[in-house]
Design a protein around this motif. Structure first.
Motif, PDB file in Angstrom:
ATOM      1  N   ALA A  14      -5.114  -5.293   5.935  1.00  0.00           N
ATOM      2  CA  ALA A  14      -5.436  -4.309   4.904  1.00  0.00           C
ATOM      3  C   ALA A  14      -4.885  -2.941   5.340  1.00  0.00           C
ATOM      4  CB  ALA A  14      -6.941  -4.242   4.682  1.00  0.00           C
ATOM      5  N   CYS A  15      -4.803  -2.021   4.394  1.00  0.00           N
ATOM      6  CA  CYS A  15      -4.284  -0.693   4.692  1.00  0.00           C
ATOM      7  C   CYS A  15      -5.325   0.368   4.394  1.00  0.00           C
ATOM      8  CB  CYS A  15      -3.033  -0.419   3.863  1.00  0.00           C
ATOM      9  SG  CYS A  15      -1.610  -1.443   4.267  1.00  0.00           S
ATOM     10  N   VAL A  16      -5.132   1.528   4.989  1.00  0.00           N
ATOM     11  CA  VAL A  16      -5.977   2.678   4.670  1.00  0.00           C
ATOM     12  C   VAL A  16      -5.087   3.814   4.204  1.00  0.00           C
ATOM     13  CG1 VAL A  16      -7.730   2.022   6.363  1.00  0.00           C
ATOM     14  CG2 VAL A  16      -5.959   3.656   7.018  1.00  0.00           C
ATOM     15  N   TRP A  17      -5.653   4.647   3.358  1.00  0.00           N
ATOM     16  CA  TRP A  17      -5.005   5.880   2.912  1.00  0.00           C
ATOM     17  C   TRP A  17      -5.855   7.055   3.350  1.00  0.00           C
ATOM     18  CZ3 TRP A  17      -3.290   4.949  -2.868  1.00  0.00           C
ATOM     19  CH2 TRP A  17      -1.893   4.791  -2.901  1.00  0.00           C
ATOM     20  N   ASP A  19      -0.577   6.684   5.159  1.00  0.00           N
ATOM     21  CA  ASP A  19      -1.089   5.317   5.249  1.00  0.00           C
ATOM     22  C   ASP A  19      -1.106   4.808   6.683  1.00  0.00           C
ATOM     23  OD1 ASP A  19       1.304   3.387   5.923  1.00  0.00           O
ATOM     24  OD2 ASP A  19       2.113   4.781   4.441  1.00  0.00           O
ATOM     25  N   ARG A  20      -1.986   3.841   6.931  1.00  0.00           N
ATOM     26  CA  ARG A  20      -2.018   3.097   8.180  1.00  0.00           C
ATOM     27  C   ARG A  20      -2.319   1.637   7.847  1.00  0.00           C
ATOM     28  NH1 ARG A  20      -0.532   7.432   9.330  1.00  0.00           N
ATOM     29  NH2 ARG A  20      -1.127   8.798  11.073  1.00  0.00           N
ATOM     30  N   LEU A  21      -1.738   0.735   8.634  1.00  0.00           N
ATOM     31  CA  LEU A  21      -1.973  -0.694   8.487  1.00  0.00           C
ATOM     32  C   LEU A  21      -2.956  -1.148   9.557  1.00  0.00           C
ATOM     33  CD1 LEU A  21      -1.115  -3.481   7.215  1.00  0.00           C
ATOM     34  CD2 LEU A  21       0.605  -3.598   9.035  1.00  0.00           C
ATOM     35  N   CYS A  22      -3.985  -1.851   9.149  1.00  0.00           N
ATOM     36  CA  CYS A  22      -4.970  -2.367  10.113  1.00  0.00           C
ATOM     37  C   CYS A  22      -4.363  -3.561  10.842  1.00  0.00           C
ATOM     38  CB  CYS A  22      -6.246  -2.773   9.391  1.00  0.00           C
ATOM     39  SG  CYS A  22      -7.566  -3.312  10.496  1.00  0.00           S
ATOM     40  N   THR A  32      -0.026  -1.667  -5.794  1.00  0.00           N
ATOM     41  CA  THR A  32       0.565  -2.938  -6.239  1.00  0.00           C
ATOM     42  C   THR A  32      -0.378  -4.071  -5.830  1.00  0.00           C
ATOM     43  OG1 THR A  32       2.032  -3.080  -4.273  1.00  0.00           O
ATOM     44  CG2 THR A  32       2.918  -2.030  -6.232  1.00  0.00           C
ATOM     45  N   ILE A  33      -0.006  -4.934  -4.881  1.00  0.00           N
ATOM     46  CA  ILE A  33      -0.870  -6.068  -4.534  1.00  0.00           C
ATOM     47  C   ILE A  33      -1.583  -5.874  -3.199  1.00  0.00           C
ATOM     48  CG2 ILE A  33       0.595  -7.654  -5.838  1.00  0.00           C
ATOM     49  CD1 ILE A  33       1.681  -8.672  -3.139  1.00  0.00           C
ATOM     50  N   THR A  34      -1.431  -4.685  -2.595  1.00  0.00           N
ATOM     51  CA  THR A  34      -2.009  -4.440  -1.268  1.00  0.00           C
ATOM     52  C   THR A  34      -3.333  -3.697  -1.372  1.00  0.00           C
ATOM     53  OG1 THR A  34       0.223  -4.286  -0.324  1.00  0.00           O
ATOM     54  CG2 THR A  34      -1.590  -3.430   1.008  1.00  0.00           C
ATOM     55  N   PRO A  35      -4.425  -4.252  -0.800  1.00  0.00           N
ATOM     56  CA  PRO A  35      -5.706  -3.534  -0.813  1.00  0.00           C
ATOM     57  C   PRO A  35      -5.673  -2.338   0.127  1.00  0.00           C
ATOM     58  CG  PRO A  35      -5.914  -5.582   0.426  1.00  0.00           C
ATOM     59  CD  PRO A  35      -4.543  -5.585  -0.181  1.00  0.00           C
ATOM     60  N   PHE A  36      -6.186  -1.207  -0.361  1.00  0.00           N
ATOM     61  CA  PHE A  36      -6.231   0.031   0.415  1.00  0.00           C
ATOM     62  C   PHE A  36      -7.658   0.556   0.467  1.00  0.00           C
ATOM     63  CE2 PHE A  36      -1.700   0.279   0.305  1.00  0.00           C
ATOM     64  CZ  PHE A  36      -1.325   1.249   1.223  1.00  0.00           C
ATOM     65  N   PHE A  37      -8.085   0.937   1.670  1.00  0.00           N
ATOM     66  CA  PHE A  37      -9.329   1.675   1.834  1.00  0.00           C
ATOM     67  C   PHE A  37      -8.967   3.162   1.827  1.00  0.00           C
ATOM     68  CE2 PHE A  37     -10.202  -2.434   3.653  1.00  0.00           C
ATOM     69  CZ  PHE A  37     -11.544  -2.695   3.352  1.00  0.00           C
ATOM     70  N   VAL A  38      -9.463   3.906   0.865  1.00  0.00           N
ATOM     71  CA  VAL A  38      -9.202   5.342   0.804  1.00  0.00           C
ATOM     72  C   VAL A  38     -10.320   6.054   1.574  1.00  0.00           C
ATOM     73  CG1 VAL A  38      -8.773   7.336  -0.672  1.00  0.00           C
ATOM     74  CG2 VAL A  38      -8.111   5.045  -1.444  1.00  0.00           C
ATOM     75  N   ILE A  39      -9.951   6.727   2.657  1.00  0.00           N
ATOM     76  CA  ILE A  39     -10.923   7.356   3.549  1.00  0.00           C
ATOM     77  C   ILE A  39     -11.095   8.821   3.150  1.00  0.00           C
ATOM     78  CG2 ILE A  39     -11.597   7.684   5.947  1.00  0.00           C
ATOM     79  CD1 ILE A  39     -11.000   4.764   5.219  1.00  0.00           C
TER      80      ILE A  39
END
Length: 536
Positions: free
Chosen positions: A431-434, A408-411, A78-85
Motif C-alpha cells: 500500500a502507499c501513503v500520501w 508519496d511513500r510505498l510501504c 487509479t487502482i492503488t490504495p493510498f493512506f492520506v496522512i
C-alpha cells in the motif's frame, strides 16, 4: 452462429477477469477504522483529477479538507490504495523515525528489480527517484556529497554567468521604452535550460538568442508530459509496472534518450582525455562514479529555512559504483527536476511579488544592501545564503505554491499505526501513503490566514514555531529531494539578478487570481503568468 457465441463468451470472460483484477482492492479500506473516499473502476478516487476537472493542488486541498480532525483517511489513485496522512506527528513518524518501512516511492516509472532495472531502453528507472531498497540507499550515499553546500559554492559562478546573460538580454530589450512584457514561465524556463546545460551537461547554450538550438529542442520535447503517448506510457507504468519494465517502456522518447546519452558520452570522453575540470555536475558525477567523492562536514553553511535537512540512513555498504547509464539518468532527472521545479517556483515567486509590492520593495532593499557589502565583487553563494529576507520570500512562495502537492511513500513491510488514543490498524505491504503537502500548507491551524502571502512567517522568531511535519516543500526524511540546495540557489540567484535591474509590475495580460492547469500535471498557469519588467 456457434463460433460467434464462443467468441462473445471468450471476450466476456476476458472483460470479467480484467474488471475483477482492476477492482480487486476496492474494498481494501472496509476493515480499517478510518474513513475512505468512494472509488470508481480504473479512476479510483482521483476521477476529477484524471479527467482534468481540477488542478492537482486544489484536488489535494479538497480531499484534505474533506475529513477535518481525522489523522488518516483512505483513497485510491487509479487502482492503488493510498493512506492520506493528515497528522504532522504521524507524518514525522512514517517519514523519519520508521523510514525503513517506507523506503521506496510508488513505482511510477516502472518496476525496479534485478532482472529489469538495467533494460537498455529505459533510463527513468535508473534515476535516483525511481530506485528502491538497498540500491536506492547506495545511490543516495554515492550522490549526496555532490549536493552539499560546498559543491554548490564551487558551481555558483556558472549560475552567475547564465544570470548575467539573461539580465543583459532584457536590458537590451528595455532600452527603448524602459519596460518589456514577459511570460514568466517562458522566461524562467529559458534561464533554467541555460543553467542546466552549463551545470549538468557541460555546454553553453543561450536560450534567449538560440531558440532553435538542438539542446533546447530535445529538452522541451523531453519535458512535454502532456502528449497522449506519454500519458499512455505513464498509465501503463502505473497499472502494469512489471510489464512496462520487461519491455523497456519509458517516459522518454528514444530520440531524446539517444541525443542526451550521446551528448554526455562525448562530454565525458573529452573531459577524461584532456583532463578538463569545470566544477560542474558532470565533474561531480564522474568523481562519484569512481567513488572519489566524500561527504564532508560543513560548519560554515548558513542554510535557509526552505532548505531540507540531511538525514542519516545509516552506514551503507556500496556493492557497486554507479554505471554509465545510471550517471546519464541522473543528469536527465536533474534536467527535469531543475527545469520544471525551478522555473515554476521562480515564476510563482514573481507573481506574488507583483501582488505584494511592499514585499518586493523590501527584497530590493536587501539586494542593494548585499551589493554594497560585496564591494564591487560579483554575487557569491555565501552572500546569497546570508540574505534572510530572500529566504523568507522563497520559503513563503513554496508554502503557498508547493511544487509537489503531495509526497508519496510505498510501504515495504507491514506497518502498525497506533496513536495511543484508540486508533490502531495496519498499513499493509504494497500500500502507499500520501503526505498532503498542499493541504497542510493551507491549513489555518498551522498557518493562520493561509491565503495571505506573508514572508514574516519565516523570520527568525516565527520559523521556530513551525512544526516540520506541516511544512514539506521538498518532502521529509531521508527520501527528501536531493537537489533542494541547487534548486533554491537557482531561484534566489534569478530573483537577485532580475530585481537588481528591474521591478516586476502587472501588465495588460496579467491574470489575478491565477488559474492553474487542471489535471495530473506540473504546477503551472493555464494562461501563463504575463508580467512586465520595468527598468529601475
Amino acid at each position: 452462429m456457434e463460433v460467434n457465441l464462443i467468441c462473445a463468451g471468450v471476450l466476456l470472460a476476458i472483460f470479467a477477469y480484467l474488471y475483477r483484477w482492476i477492482t480487486r482492492n476496492n474494498d481494501y479500506f472496509h476493515d480499517k477504522p478510518i474513513p475512505s473516499m468512494a472509488v470508481r473502476p480504473i479512476l479510483g478516487s482521483t476521477g476529477p483529477l484524471m479527467l482534468r476537472k481540477v488542478d492537482f493542488q486544489d484536488f489535494i486541498r479538497q480531499i484534505y479538507n474533506k475529513y477535518p480532525g481525522v489523522k488518516v483517511f483512505g483513497t485510491f489513485d487509479t487502482i492503488t490504495p493510498f493512506f492520506v496522512i493528515r497528522d504532522p506527528e504521524l507524518i514525522k513518524q512514517i517519514g523519519i523515525k520508521d523510514f525503513n518501512h517506507f523506503v521506496d516511492h510508488r513505482p511510477i516509472f516502472g518496476h525496479d528489480d534485478d532482472d529489469h532495472a538495467e533494460h537498455p531502453k529505459a533510463l527513468f528507472i535508473k534515476t535516483l527517484v525511481a530506485k528502491n531498497g538497498q540500491r536506492w540507499k547506495e545511490m543516495r550515499a554515492i550522490l549526496s556529497p555532490a549536493f552539499t553546500g560546498s559543491k554548490m559554492r564551487q558551481m555558483f559562478s556558472l549560475v552567475g554567468e547564465c544570470c548575467d546573460g539573461m539580465v543583459n538580454h532584457y536590458l537590451d530589450l528595455a532600452k527603448a521604452t524602459g519596460r518589456v512584457e514577459v511570460e514568466m514561465k517562458d522566461m524562467m524556463s529559458r534561464i533554467s535550460i541555460n543553467v542546466i546545460a552549463s551545470c549538468a551537461f557541460g555546454i553553453k547554450v543561450n536560450c534567449f538568442k538560440e531558440q532553435e538550438h538542438e539542446f533546447v529542442y530535445h529538452g522541451k520535447k523531453m519535458i512535454n508530459f502532456s502528449r497522449p503517448i506519454v500519458i499512455a506510457r505513464l498509465m501503463m507504468m502505473r497499472i502494469f509496472p512489471k510489464f512496462a519494465a520487461r519491455f523497456g517502456i519509458d517516459m522518454l522518447d528514444g530520440e531524446q534518450a539517444d541525443y542526451f546519452t550521446r551528448l554526455l558520452q562525448e562530454t565525458i570522453e573529452t573531459r577524461e582525455s584532456k583532463g578538463i575540470i569545470r566544477h560542474d555536475m558532470i565533474d561531480l558525477l564522474l568523481q562519484a562514479r569512481k567513488g572519489n567523492l566524500k561527504h564532508q562536514e560543513e560548519k560554515d553553511d548558513q542554510e535557509g529555512f526552505a532548505t531540507v535537512q540531511e538525514f542519516n540512513v545509516g552506514k551503507v555498504e556500496i556493492t557497486k559504483n554507479m554505471t554509465e547509464a545510471e550517471m546519464i539518468a541522473q543528469c536527465l532527472i536533474f534536467f527535469l527536476g531543475g527545469f520544471e521545479t525551478v522555473s515554476s517556483c521562480a515564476m510563482l515567486t514573481a507573481y506574488e511579488l507583483v501582488r505584494n509590492p511592499e514585499v518586493q520593495q523590501k527584497l530590493h532593499e536587501e539586494i542593494l544592501q548585499t551589493e554594497q557589502e560585496l564591494g564591487g565583487k560579483p554575487l557569491s553563494y555565501d552572500a546569497l545564503q546570508k540574505m534572510k529576507y530572500m529566504d523568507m520570500v522563497v520559503s513563503e512562495s513554496l508554502r503557498i505554491w508547493p511544487l509537489a502537492p503531495a509526497a508519496d511513500r510505498l510501504c515495504t513491510q507491514d506497518y502498525i499505526v497506533d496513536d495511543g488514543q484508540g486508533l490502531k490498524f495496519t498499513i499493509d505491504k504494497g500500500a502507499c501513503v500520501w503526505f498532503p503537502t498542499a493541504g497542510l500548507h493551507h491549513d489555518p491551524q498551522y498557518f493562520p490566514n493561509p491565503e495571505k502571502f506573508d514572508p514574516e512567517r519565516f523570520n527568525d522568531e516565527n520559523k521556530k514555531k513551525i512544526d516540520p511535519g506541516t511544512y514539506l516543500p521538498f518532502g521529509i526524511g531521508p527520501r527528501n529531494c536531493i537537489g533542494s540546495r541547487f534548486a533554491l540557489m537557482e531561484v534566489k540567484a534569478f530573483m537577485y539578478y532580475i530585481l537588481h535591474k528591474f521591478s516586476f509590475v502587472s501588465g495588460p495580460k496579467t491574470e489575478i487570481p491565477l488559474q492553474l492547469r487542471k489535471g495530473l500535471t506540473h504546477l503551472g498557469a493555464e494562461n501563463g503568468v504575463h508580467l512586465v519588467l520595468k527598468l529601475r
